[in-house]
Design a protein around this motif. Sequence first.
Motif, mmCIF file in Angstrom:
data_model
loop_
_atom_site.group_PDB
_atom_site.id
_atom_site.type_symbol
_atom_site.label_atom_id
_atom_site.label_comp_id
_atom_site.label_asym_id
_atom_site.label_seq_id
_atom_site.Cartn_x
_atom_site.Cartn_y
_atom_site.Cartn_z
ATOM 1 N N GLU A 128 3.468 12.605 1.081
ATOM 2 C CA GLU A 128 3.954 11.725 2.117
ATOM 3 C C GLU A 128 4.999 10.728 1.504
ATOM 4 O O GLU A 128 4.627 9.980 0.617
ATOM 5 C CB GLU A 128 2.603 11.333 2.771
ATOM 6 N N ARG A 129 5.736 10.418 2.512
ATOM 7 C CA ARG A 129 6.726 8.986 2.111
ATOM 8 C C ARG A 129 6.101 7.639 2.396
ATOM 9 O O ARG A 129 5.369 7.793 3.523
ATOM 10 C CB ARG A 129 8.117 9.299 2.895
ATOM 11 N N TRP A 157 6.109 3.767 3.122
ATOM 12 C CA TRP A 157 7.243 2.851 4.012
ATOM 13 C C TRP A 157 6.953 1.334 3.792
ATOM 14 O O TRP A 157 5.593 0.941 3.650
ATOM 15 C CB TRP A 157 7.378 3.237 5.360
ATOM 16 N N PRO A 160 8.215 1.400 8.440
ATOM 17 C CA PRO A 160 8.287 3.036 8.774
ATOM 18 C C PRO A 160 9.256 3.362 9.634
ATOM 19 O O PRO A 160 9.922 2.569 10.489
ATOM 20 C CB PRO A 160 7.206 3.052 9.731
ATOM 21 N N ASP A 161 10.169 4.333 9.005
ATOM 22 C CA ASP A 161 11.270 4.962 9.528
ATOM 23 C C ASP A 161 12.633 4.165 9.473
ATOM 24 O O ASP A 161 13.598 4.552 9.986
ATOM 25 C CB ASP A 161 11.159 5.474 11.233
ATOM 26 N N PHE A 162 12.341 3.242 8.476
ATOM 27 C CA PHE A 162 13.529 2.310 8.417
ATOM 28 C C PHE A 162 13.759 2.070 6.823
ATOM 29 O O PHE A 162 14.805 2.075 6.282
ATOM 30 C CB PHE A 162 13.533 0.821 9.236
ATOM 31 N N PRO A 179 12.041 2.708 3.194
ATOM 32 C CA PRO A 179 11.083 3.488 2.265
ATOM 33 C C PRO A 179 10.789 2.626 1.121
ATOM 34 O O PRO A 179 11.404 1.815 0.475
ATOM 35 C CB PRO A 179 11.528 4.857 1.956
ATOM 36 N N LYS A 191 12.281 -4.754 16.228
ATOM 37 C CA LYS A 191 12.123 -3.571 16.242
ATOM 38 C C LYS A 191 11.347 -2.890 15.160
ATOM 39 O O LYS A 191 10.938 -1.588 15.332
ATOM 40 C CB LYS A 191 13.619 -3.039 15.919
ATOM 41 N N PHE A 192 11.419 -3.368 13.937
ATOM 42 C CA PHE A 192 10.762 -2.691 12.842
ATOM 43 C C PHE A 192 9.587 -3.458 12.420
ATOM 44 O O PHE A 192 9.734 -4.615 12.142
ATOM 45 C CB PHE A 192 11.689 -2.537 11.570
#
Length: 166
Positions: free
Chosen positions: A33-34, A36, A39-41, A43, A78-79
Amino acid sequence: LTEGSSPNKVAEIAPKFYKLLPATPLVLYAPPERRWLFPDFLPCNIVGALIAAGGTGKSYFAIHLAIALAAGISLFKKFEPLEMKHVVYISGEDSIDELHRRLYWATRHLPEEVKERVGNNISFIDLADAYELFTHKKNHNDVEITEVVEHLIVLQEEQVEQDQLE
């Protein structure tokens, strides 16, 4: 080896050989699993670069990224970081006075408890007036990390230990 050549000399000039990695386990088994920071921005443990022309906001973005991660708050609404982290902001261009201005203005409207987390979780290293190399070429092909990086790591570890004692 040729007659008269030493094993050390041959090792210096010989090409490096790499192990072939078969694709079978990569196809058959799920990857790890990656991890972060955001997340999703963004890593963890992956080198990245922010590249753009001068004056386009790279430092503005970097200071806001550091603030969000240090305080555990959203970046540009946003993140969301997974957790607060201690951030070491290494500046090769902006002096500590400029960093002071940017940090002050970027945090001026934040709640006091958020400012406190930022203050406790960001450290700055000002290299604006220094010529420090982080890597150098040992010989024609090998790149080594310099003592500067090792010194910065030790400095950071000492700071974290001191903060934990206080």
